[in-house]
Design a protein around this motif. Sequence first.
Motif, PDB file in Angstrom:
ATOM      1  N   THR A 279      22.975 -32.002 -37.668  1.00  0.00           N
ATOM      2  CA  THR A 279      23.115 -33.146 -38.562  1.00  0.00           C
ATOM      3  C   THR A 279      21.744 -33.819 -38.636  1.00  0.00           C
ATOM      4  O   THR A 279      20.863 -33.523 -37.824  1.00  0.00           O
ATOM      5  N   PRO A 280      21.549 -34.746 -39.564  1.00  0.00           N
ATOM      6  CA  PRO A 280      20.285 -35.485 -39.561  1.00  0.00           C
ATOM      7  C   PRO A 280      20.014 -36.157 -38.203  1.00  0.00           C
ATOM      8  O   PRO A 280      18.864 -36.279 -37.794  1.00  0.00           O
ATOM      9  N   ALA A 281      21.081 -36.560 -37.503  1.00  0.00           N
ATOM     10  CA  ALA A 281      20.912 -37.199 -36.185  1.00  0.00           C
ATOM     11  C   ALA A 281      20.379 -36.207 -35.157  1.00  0.00           C
ATOM     12  O   ALA A 281      19.436 -36.530 -34.420  1.00  0.00           O
ATOM     13  N   THR A 282      20.943 -35.009 -35.096  1.00  0.00           N
ATOM     14  CA  THR A 282      20.476 -34.022 -34.108  1.00  0.00           C
ATOM     15  C   THR A 282      19.065 -33.551 -34.444  1.00  0.00           C
ATOM     16  O   THR A 282      18.249 -33.344 -33.545  1.00  0.00           O
ATOM     17  N   VAL A 283      18.760 -33.438 -35.725  1.00  0.00           N
ATOM     18  CA  VAL A 283      17.409 -33.053 -36.150  1.00  0.00           C
ATOM     19  C   VAL A 283      16.406 -34.135 -35.728  1.00  0.00           C
ATOM     20  O   VAL A 283      15.345 -33.835 -35.170  1.00  0.00           O
ATOM     21  N   ALA A 284      16.756 -35.411 -35.959  1.00  0.00           N
ATOM     22  CA  ALA A 284      15.862 -36.519 -35.599  1.00  0.00           C
ATOM     23  C   ALA A 284      15.624 -36.564 -34.089  1.00  0.00           C
ATOM     24  O   ALA A 284      14.489 -36.764 -33.637  1.00  0.00           O
TER      25      ALA A 284
ATOM     26  N   VAL B 151      31.512 -43.101 -43.133  1.00  0.00           N
ATOM     27  CA  VAL B 151      32.061 -44.027 -42.154  1.00  0.00           C
ATOM     28  C   VAL B 151      32.957 -43.227 -41.206  1.00  0.00           C
ATOM     29  O   VAL B 151      33.713 -42.366 -41.635  1.00  0.00           O
ATOM     30  N   GLY B 152      32.823 -43.503 -39.923  1.00  0.00           N
ATOM     31  CA  GLY B 152      33.507 -42.714 -38.895  1.00  0.00           C
ATOM     32  C   GLY B 152      32.583 -41.655 -38.328  1.00  0.00           C
ATOM     33  O   GLY B 152      32.867 -41.035 -37.310  1.00  0.00           O
ATOM     34  N   GLY B 153      31.434 -41.470 -38.986  1.00  0.00           N
ATOM     35  CA  GLY B 153      30.441 -40.505 -38.543  1.00  0.00           C
ATOM     36  C   GLY B 153      29.027 -41.062 -38.610  1.00  0.00           C
ATOM     37  O   GLY B 153      28.057 -40.326 -38.581  1.00  0.00           O
ATOM     38  N   VAL B 154      28.909 -42.399 -38.698  1.00  0.00           N
ATOM     39  CA  VAL B 154      27.584 -43.021 -38.794  1.00  0.00           C
ATOM     40  C   VAL B 154      26.883 -42.950 -37.440  1.00  0.00           C
ATOM     41  O   VAL B 154      27.434 -43.357 -36.425  1.00  0.00           O
ATOM     42  N   SER B 155      25.686 -42.429 -37.450  1.00  0.00           N
ATOM     43  CA  SER B 155      24.852 -42.355 -36.251  1.00  0.00           C
ATOM     44  C   SER B 155      23.666 -43.294 -36.416  1.00  0.00           C
ATOM     45  O   SER B 155      23.187 -43.490 -37.533  1.00  0.00           O
ATOM     46  N   PRO B 156      23.174 -43.853 -35.306  1.00  0.00           N
ATOM     47  CA  PRO B 156      21.967 -44.679 -35.416  1.00  0.00           C
ATOM     48  C   PRO B 156      20.701 -43.831 -35.566  1.00  0.00           C
ATOM     49  O   PRO B 156      19.634 -44.363 -35.855  1.00  0.00           O
ATOM     50  N   PHE B 157      20.835 -42.518 -35.384  1.00  0.00           N
ATOM     51  CA  PHE B 157      19.691 -41.610 -35.457  1.00  0.00           C
ATOM     52  C   PHE B 157      19.672 -40.890 -36.804  1.00  0.00           C
ATOM     53  O   PHE B 157      20.704 -40.461 -37.289  1.00  0.00           O
ATOM     54  N   GLY B 158      18.502 -40.739 -37.399  1.00  0.00           N
ATOM     55  CA  GLY B 158      18.373 -39.954 -38.621  1.00  0.00           C
ATOM     56  C   GLY B 158      18.967 -40.578 -39.860  1.00  0.00           C
ATOM     57  O   GLY B 158      19.332 -39.875 -40.795  1.00  0.00           O
TER      58      GLY B 158
END
Length: 157
Positions: free
Chosen positions: A5-10, A100-107
């Motif tokens: 996800t953009p979060a794991t990539v970031a 919503v329900g999947g918002v991450s602070p990363f990426g």
Amino acid sequence: MSKTTPATVALTRAGVAFELFPYDYDPDAPRVGLQAAEALGWAPEQVFKTLMTLVDAKPACVIVPSDCEVSMKKLAAALGGKSAQMMKPADAERLTGYKVGGVSPFGQRKAVPTVMDETAILFDRILINGGQRGLLLGLTPDEAARAAGAKLADLTA
């Protein structure tokens, strides 16, 4: 479910070590964070939810334990504002690029001021949303705060 996800990539780009914690997301759960904690067998105070808010009408990201409510007064004060309120779900999705329900602070699509509840430092590891419904990431509170650009503050009611 995608594990990228953009979060794991970031986080990978930032050199932050994390573990993936997939679980069965229940869209009908009254409190999604508590449902995630229960599904994974983690204490609710170690599973942090990511909320998008407006402080003095400007977007901000808030990371708090899944069993707590945000004190809007404390949030506004932590960011030097006068008032705070929850962001509308459609606005949060548009701003972050996450559902919503999947918002991450990363990426997130756009960097916004981010605040994490100070209780995070009580734990060796915490879980935070990984950028999609049904995926949490396990990491140290220090790394989470650093990667999110978050300051720590007392945020709960």
